[in-house]
Design an enzyme around this catalytic site. Structure first.
Site, mmCIF file in Angstrom:
data_model
loop_
_atom_site.group_PDB
_atom_site.id
_atom_site.type_symbol
_atom_site.label_atom_id
_atom_site.label_comp_id
_atom_site.label_asym_id
_atom_site.label_seq_id
_atom_site.Cartn_x
_atom_site.Cartn_y
_atom_site.Cartn_z
ATOM 1 N N LYS A 1 -5.741 -1.536 -5.639
ATOM 2 C CA LYS A 1 -5.819 -2.918 -5.137
ATOM 3 C C LYS A 1 -5.939 -2.880 -3.624
ATOM 4 O O LYS A 1 -4.977 -2.593 -2.919
ATOM 5 C CB LYS A 1 -4.551 -3.698 -5.513
ATOM 6 N N CYS B 1 -0.961 1.823 12.462
ATOM 7 C CA CYS B 1 0.477 2.017 12.270
ATOM 8 C C CYS B 1 1.007 3.062 13.238
ATOM 9 O O CYS B 1 2.186 3.076 13.565
ATOM 10 C CB CYS B 1 0.768 2.427 10.840
ATOM 11 N N GLU C 1 4.496 3.835 2.833
ATOM 12 C CA GLU C 1 4.182 4.093 4.249
ATOM 13 C C GLU C 1 4.150 2.730 4.933
ATOM 14 O O GLU C 1 3.353 1.872 4.555
ATOM 15 C CB GLU C 1 2.832 4.793 4.395
ATOM 16 N N GLU D 1 7.497 -4.563 15.238
ATOM 17 C CA GLU D 1 6.081 -4.194 15.252
ATOM 18 C C GLU D 1 5.226 -5.442 15.491
ATOM 19 O O GLU D 1 5.376 -6.439 14.795
ATOM 20 C CB GLU D 1 5.704 -3.569 13.908
HETATM 21 P P1 NAD Z 1 1.037 -6.130 3.841
HETATM 22 O O1 NAD Z 1 2.364 -5.557 3.513
HETATM 23 O O2 NAD Z 1 0.927 -7.562 4.126
HETATM 24 O O3 NAD Z 1 -0.003 -5.838 2.667
HETATM 25 C C1 NAD Z 1 -0.234 -4.521 2.196
HETATM 26 C C2 NAD Z 1 -0.754 -4.598 0.774
HETATM 27 O O4 NAD Z 1 0.305 -5.075 -0.082
HETATM 28 C C3 NAD Z 1 -1.922 -5.560 0.593
HETATM 29 O O5 NAD Z 1 -2.843 -5.009 -0.324
HETATM 30 C C4 NAD Z 1 -1.246 -6.790 0.020
HETATM 31 O O6 NAD Z 1 -2.119 -7.606 -0.725
HETATM 32 C C5 NAD Z 1 -0.188 -6.154 -0.861
HETATM 33 N N1 NAD Z 1 0.925 -7.042 -1.218
HETATM 34 C C6 NAD Z 1 1.373 -8.130 -0.538
HETATM 35 N N2 NAD Z 1 2.404 -8.703 -1.199
HETATM 36 C C7 NAD Z 1 2.619 -7.969 -2.320
HETATM 37 C C8 NAD Z 1 3.535 -8.051 -3.400
HETATM 38 N N3 NAD Z 1 4.457 -9.012 -3.460
HETATM 39 N N4 NAD Z 1 3.477 -7.130 -4.382
HETATM 40 C C9 NAD Z 1 2.576 -6.136 -4.325
HETATM 41 N N5 NAD Z 1 1.659 -6.005 -3.339
HETATM 42 C C10 NAD Z 1 1.683 -6.904 -2.332
HETATM 43 O O7 NAD Z 1 0.468 -5.245 5.072
HETATM 44 P P2 NAD Z 1 -0.879 -5.461 5.892
HETATM 45 O O8 NAD Z 1 -0.687 -6.646 6.784
HETATM 46 O O9 NAD Z 1 -2.062 -5.400 4.997
HETATM 47 O O10 NAD Z 1 -0.935 -4.128 6.780
HETATM 48 C C11 NAD Z 1 -0.319 -4.004 8.024
HETATM 49 C C12 NAD Z 1 0.933 -3.154 7.903
HETATM 50 O O11 NAD Z 1 0.615 -1.903 7.334
HETATM 51 C C13 NAD Z 1 1.581 -2.848 9.230
HETATM 52 O O12 NAD Z 1 2.964 -3.026 9.139
HETATM 53 C C14 NAD Z 1 1.268 -1.367 9.442
HETATM 54 O O13 NAD Z 1 2.164 -0.691 10.262
HETATM 55 C C15 NAD Z 1 1.272 -0.862 8.054
HETATM 56 N N6 NAD Z 1 0.532 0.383 7.949
HETATM 57 C C16 NAD Z 1 1.248 1.550 7.772
HETATM 58 C C17 NAD Z 1 0.593 2.769 7.686
HETATM 59 C C18 NAD Z 1 1.366 4.033 7.476
HETATM 60 O O14 NAD Z 1 0.790 4.997 6.999
HETATM 61 N N7 NAD Z 1 2.654 4.087 7.810
HETATM 62 C C19 NAD Z 1 -0.802 2.812 7.764
HETATM 63 C C20 NAD Z 1 -1.497 1.615 7.958
HETATM 64 C C21 NAD Z 1 -0.812 0.400 8.037
#
Ligand code: NAD
Length: 480
Positions: free
Chosen positions: A172, A281, A247, A379
C-alpha cells in the site's frame, strides 16, 4: 485523464473510488486518477497473496534471482522516465528523483543476489549422533505500508527482500504518491511474477492500511512513516501476533566543531537539511555548533542559502523543489511560527511565487534556539533547520543525544579523536563524518534506534532478519 488500477491476483482491477494525484510544482498538472481500494478489495489481495505463497515459498533461488534481476534491469533502463514521473508526483528535483529510481534498480539487483545467499548452518549437536541444522524460511504474506517521501526506493527496499526470500506481498503506497509504486508493480508483473505474488492496493491509510494491519491472513507488516501511525500499527500487530518492523521519524543532529573545514561543514549542512526539500527522515534538522566557528558557520550558511534556487522540480537548475502538499506546507510554517514565539530568529522560510501554482517555500534557518524548544524536539519534515550554540565537543555530544529519536547523526571535524568518539557514542543507527546525515548506500543496513525505529534493520544482508524466520532441525540417524 489517465486511470491507474489496483493489481490483485495478476489482474488490474478498478477500486471502489478514485483519487487524483497532483503535481506539487504545478497544481494544474494532474498525473492521473488512481484507484482507491476498500477493505473488501484489500482482503481479496491478501487472499490472493496467501494462495500464491504456497508455490512461491517453494520456488527456487534461481527463479527468484531471475525475477528480481530482471526487475532491476527494467527499472535502470527506464531511470530517466521514471525519475521524471517521481519528480512530478513528489516534488524532489529531477536529478534527485533519477537518483532515487537508480537506487531502486540497484536494490532489486542486490536482493536478486541475496536470494542465492540465504544459506544456513550445520551445527554439531551436544548429543551423540545428532546433527543440528539451522535454516531460514519465508514468513508468508507481508503487508507493506510506505510513506510519500521516497515513492519508489522505499517500496523497492521492502518488496525486493520480501520476494527474494520467498514471501508474497500486498503493498500500500502513500496516498499522495501512488504513481511510482504503480509503475514498479507493473514492472514486477511484466517480469513474470506469478499471480498473487505481488499485489498493489492503493488508498487511504485508515481504510487499506487498517485492513492490512488487522487481517489475520497477513503474517508480517513492514511500515515506514510517522511516529503516531507507526505506534498505532505496532500496537495492532502486537495484539494480533504479527511480526512487525517500524521505521519512523528523526530529529537528526549535525555537530560542527571549531576544527571543522568550514566549506565541508556548510556543504554537508546545506545538503543534509534542505535537499529533497528537507523531506527526508535522515535530514539534518539540528545544527549543533561550537562557539569558535559559530559566526563563520552562520555567515557561510546564509550565503549558500541565498544562492539556492527554489522552484519547479522538473526545471533545470532547481536546487529545492516544492513541499509535497498544502498540509505539509502549513506544518512547516506552523513550526516556524512556534520557533519565533519561543524566541528563535528565522532566516528565510518565506513562501515563494513561481510561474505555476505550487507549494514553494524558501529554506529556513532558525538561530537563537535552545535544546528544549519545540523546534529542536519535534520533527518538522520540511526545509527547516535550527542551530544550537554549544561550548565544546562534550556539550555538543550531549545535546546531539538529547532527543527521543535516533536515526542518523553527523559530525564535521578534522579531529580523529572527536570523530572516533562520536562514532561510538552518538545514539543513532547511522553516523556520518564530514558528510550529510542523509544519503546512504543501498547494500548496507539502514535504520535507527530509540524512537526512530522498531524491529530489525532494513536493507543489506540484515534485511533477512525481518523477511525470514529461523528453523532449528534436529536429525538423529534413527538407529541405536
Ligand atoms: P504517515 O505515517 O502519515 O503515512 C505512512 C503510511 O501509513 C501511508 O501509506 C499512510 O497511508 C499509512 N497509514 C496512515 N494511517 C494508517 C493507519 N491507521 N493504518 C495503517 N496505515 C496507515 O507518514 P507520511 O507522512 O507518509 O511520511 C512521513 C513520515 O515518514 C515522517 O515522519 C518521516 O520521518 C517518516 N519516514 C521515515 C523513514 C525511515 O526509514 N525512518 C523513511 C522515510 C520517511
Amino acid at each position: 485523464m489517465s486511470q491507474f488500477a489496483n493489481y490483485i491476483d495478476g489482474q488490474w482491477v478498478e477500486g471502489a473510488s478514485v483519487s487524483r494525484n497532483v503535481n506539487p510544482s504545478n497544481l494544474d498538472d494532474v498525473i492521473g486518477e488512481f484507484a482507491q481500494a476498500d477493505a473488501e478489495q484489500t482482503q481479496r489481495a491478501i487472499s490472493a497473496a496467501r494462495k500464491a505463497f504456497a508455490r512461491w515459498s517453494l520456488s527456487t533461488p534461481q527463479q527468484r534471482f531471475d525475477l528480481l534481476d530482471q526487475v532491476g534491469s527494467a527499472i535502470l533502463a527506464r531511470k530517466a522516465e521514471l525519475g521524471r514521473l517521481l519528480a512530478r508526483e513528489e516534488g524532489k528535483t529531477l536529478p534527485e528523483a533519477i537518483g532515487e529510481v537508480g537506487r531502486a534498480g540497484q536494490i532489486f539487483k542486490f536482493f536478486a543476489g541475496e536470494a542465492l545467499r540465504v544459506g544456513g548452518e550445520i551445527v554439531p549437536s551436544v548429543r551423540p549422533g545428532m546433527t543440528v541444522e539451522v535454516t531460514r524460511e519465508p514468513l508468508g504474506v507481508i503487508g507493506l505500508i510506505t510513506p510519500w517521501n521516497f515513492p519508489i526506493a522505499i517500496p523497492a527496499w521492502k518488496i525486493a527482500p520480501a520476494l527474494a526470500f520467498g514471501n508474497t506481498v500486498v503493498v500500500k503506497p502513500a496516498d499522495l504518491v501512488p504513481a511510482s509504486t504503480w509503475e514498479l508493480v507493473k514492472i514486477i508483473a511484466e517480469a513474470g511474477a506469478p499471480a498473487g505474488v505481488i499485489n498493489l492496493v492503493m488508498g487511504r491509510g485508515a481504510v487499506v492500511g487498517e485492513a492490512l494491519v488487522s487481517s489475520p491472513d497477513v503474517d508480517a507488516v513492514s511500515f515506514t512513516g510517522s511516529v503516531a501511525t507507526g505506534h498505532a500499527i505496532g500496537a495492532k500487530c502486537f495484539a494480533s501476533g504479527k511480526k512487525f518492523q517500524l521505521e519512523m521519524g528523526g530529529k537528526n543532529p549535525m555537530v560542527v566543531l571549531d576544527d571543522a573545514d568550514l566549506d565541508v561543514a556548510v556543504e554537508a549542512c546545506i545538503n543534509g537539511a534542505f535537499y529533497s526539500t528537507g523531506q527526508r527522515c535522515t535530514a539534518s534538522s539540528r545544527f549543533i555548533v561550537t562557539e569558535g566557528i559559530y559566526d563563520r558557520f552562520i555567515d557561510g550558511m546564509k550565503t549558500r542559502m541565498r544562492a539556492l534556487k527554489v522552484g519547479d522540480a522538473l526545471a533545470d537548475g532547481t536546487h529545492i523543489g516544492p513541499v509535497v502538499d498544502d498540509k505539509q506546507l502549513q506544518q512547516d510554517e506552523r513550526y516556524l511560527a512556534i520557533a519565533r514565539e519561543e524566541g528563535g530568529t528565522v532566516f528565510g522560510g518565506e513562501r515563494v511565487e513561481r510561474d505555476t501554482r505550487g507549494y514553494f517555500l524558501a529554506p529556513a534557518l532558525v538561530t537563537d534556539t535552545t535544546p528544549v524548544m519545540r523546534i529542536n524536539r519535534e520533527e518538522v519534515f520540511g526545509p527547516v533547520a535550527s542551530v544550537i550554540k554549544v561550548k565544546d565537543y562534550n556539550e555538543a555530544l550531549a545535546v546531539a543525544n538529547d532527543t527521543e529519536f535516533g536515526l542518523s547523526a553527523g559530525i564535521c571535524t578534522t579531529s580523529l579523536k572527536y570523530s572516533n568518539h562520536f562514532r561510538r557514542h552518538a545514539q543513532a543507527g547511522m553516523v556520518m563524518v564530514n558528510t550529510p546525515t542523509a544519503g546512504v548506500d543501498y547494500h548496507v543496513p539502514f535504520g535507527g534506534r530509540k524512537g526512530s525505529s522498531y524491529g530489525p534493520r532494513e536493507q543489506g544482508s540484515y534485511a533477512r532478519e525481518f523477511y525470514t524466520t529461523v528453523k532449528t532441525a534436529y536429525v538423529s540417524p534413527g538407529v541405536v
